[in-house]
Scaffold this active site. Structure first.
Site, PDB file in Angstrom:
ATOM      1  N   SER A 175     -17.130  22.676 117.792  1.00  0.00           N
ATOM      2  CA  SER A 175     -17.574  23.042 119.138  1.00  0.00           C
ATOM      3  C   SER A 175     -18.333  21.907 119.832  1.00  0.00           C
ATOM      4  CB  SER A 175     -18.443  24.306 119.078  1.00  0.00           C
ATOM      5  OG  SER A 175     -19.519  24.112 118.193  1.00  0.00           O
ATOM      6  N   THR A 176     -19.057  21.077 119.076  1.00  0.00           N
ATOM      7  CA  THR A 176     -19.752  19.948 119.705  1.00  0.00           C
ATOM      8  C   THR A 176     -18.717  18.928 120.184  1.00  0.00           C
ATOM      9  OG1 THR A 176     -21.509  20.355 118.095  1.00  0.00           O
ATOM     10  CG2 THR A 176     -21.681  18.349 119.423  1.00  0.00           C
TER      11      THR A 176
ATOM     12  N   GLY B 186     -18.996  15.832 115.094  1.00  0.00           N
ATOM     13  CA  GLY B 186     -20.189  16.625 114.815  1.00  0.00           C
ATOM     14  C   GLY B 186     -20.423  16.691 113.313  1.00  0.00           C
ATOM     15  N   ALA B 187     -21.326  17.574 112.905  1.00  0.00           N
ATOM     16  CA  ALA B 187     -21.579  17.783 111.470  1.00  0.00           C
ATOM     17  C   ALA B 187     -22.269  19.130 111.312  1.00  0.00           C
ATOM     18  CB  ALA B 187     -22.449  16.668 110.897  1.00  0.00           C
TER      19      ALA B 187
ATOM     20  N   LYS C 227     -19.945  18.183 106.206  1.00  0.00           N
ATOM     21  CA  LYS C 227     -18.950  18.479 107.229  1.00  0.00           C
ATOM     22  C   LYS C 227     -17.903  19.425 106.641  1.00  0.00           C
ATOM     23  CE  LYS C 227     -17.329  15.495 109.945  1.00  0.00           C
ATOM     24  NZ  LYS C 227     -17.439  16.580 110.938  1.00  0.00           N
ATOM     25  N   GLY C 228     -17.122  20.021 107.530  1.00  0.00           N
ATOM     26  CA  GLY C 228     -16.041  20.887 107.060  1.00  0.00           C
ATOM     27  C   GLY C 228     -16.215  22.347 107.407  1.00  0.00           C
TER      28      GLY C 228
ATOM     29  N   GLU D  20     -11.140  14.315 108.966  1.00  0.00           N
ATOM     30  CA  GLU D  20     -12.399  13.751 109.487  1.00  0.00           C
ATOM     31  C   GLU D  20     -12.875  12.602 108.599  1.00  0.00           C
ATOM     32  OE1 GLU D  20     -14.045  17.818 111.650  1.00  0.00           O
ATOM     33  OE2 GLU D  20     -14.781  17.316 109.669  1.00  0.00           O
TER      34      GLU D  20
END
Ligand code: 5RP
Length: 231
Positions: free
Chosen positions: A37-38, A89-90, A101-102, A110
């Protein structure tokens, strides 16, 4: 860790950090774009800014779709010989810019793009700044055939894996979310998990951490630069 922000504030912080990331995008370069979303807020900001790019490489089919519908050319990574910047993002970041992440199941592509890029810029809001990784369960992408075997091995490493049922990655694999890991040494744990046969990728990003983390909060944007990690 700050977790009492309302939805509108969180969305505003995502938009602000996405705006802040724009200054790292240089015209006529190839841009790596993550997912989540970021990143969606970043794609909106990028579209509005009209920075002329050679093109973008996307870490997920969803980001690819959004970039294309914004009129940004999406390049096949196999035809890109160098990536200037990767922006993503993270789910968590430490002040050493080791990441989890993930959350959106796109960790493998990524990690490939982050590793290939000369510079990795990570955008997060203040809720995701942590002293130690692991409050957010660590996503692990696994070949479906090896799901139970890998789950047992992750228990052996001290974790409690949960199969993210019904979710398949863009690579056709499954995700195990691992709670309870004691992540004193993110490099060692990332290596240990990625050494298990059947594991495609571990959501710890320590071997390729971010170079710059942009962290939005009610006070503005904090910019953290990766510092050497002394062992
Ligand atoms: C997807 C990711 C995302 O970057 C991470 O989950 C953060 O997402 P969001 O910006 O929606 O909070 O790693 O695989």
């Amino acid at each position: 860790m700050v977790d009492n922000l309302d939805t509108d504030t969180i969305q505003r912080l995502k938009i602000e950090v996405a705006q802040a990331a724009l200054k790292y995008v240089r015209p006529d370069t190839v841009l790596g774009v993550g997912s989540g979303s970021t990143v969606n807020a970043f794609i909106d900001a990028l579209t509005a800014a009209q920075i002329p790019l050679k093109g973008a490489v996307a870490a997920s089919l969803e980001s690819e779709r959004r970039l294309k519908s914004a009129g940004i050319e999406v390049l096949d990574f196999n035809w890109v010989d160098s990536l200037d910047i990767y922006i993503d993002g993270a789910d968590e970041t430490t002040d050493f810019l080791c990441l989890t992440k993930g959350g959106g199941a796109a960790l493998t592509r990524e990690k490939i793009l982050a590793t290939a890029a000369r510079q990795f810029i990570c955008m997060v809001d203040i809720r995701k700044r942590v002293n130690r990784l692991g409050a957010f369960p660590i996503p692990v992408e696994v070949i479906p055939f090896a799901r139970s075997y890998v789950a047992r091995k992750l228990i052996g490493l001290g974790g409690q894996p949960t199969w993210r049922q019904g979710v398949f990655t863009d690579n056709g694999n499954v995700i195990l979310d691992v709670k309870g890991l004691d992540i004193v040494d993110p490099f060692a744990l990332e290596s240990a998990i990625e050494a298990l046969p059947g594991v495609v990728c571990c959501g710890i990003f320590a071997k390729r951490r971010a170079d710059i983390a942009l962290i939005s909060s009610e006070k503005g944007i904090d910019t953290l630069l990766a510092q050497p990690i002394l062992k």
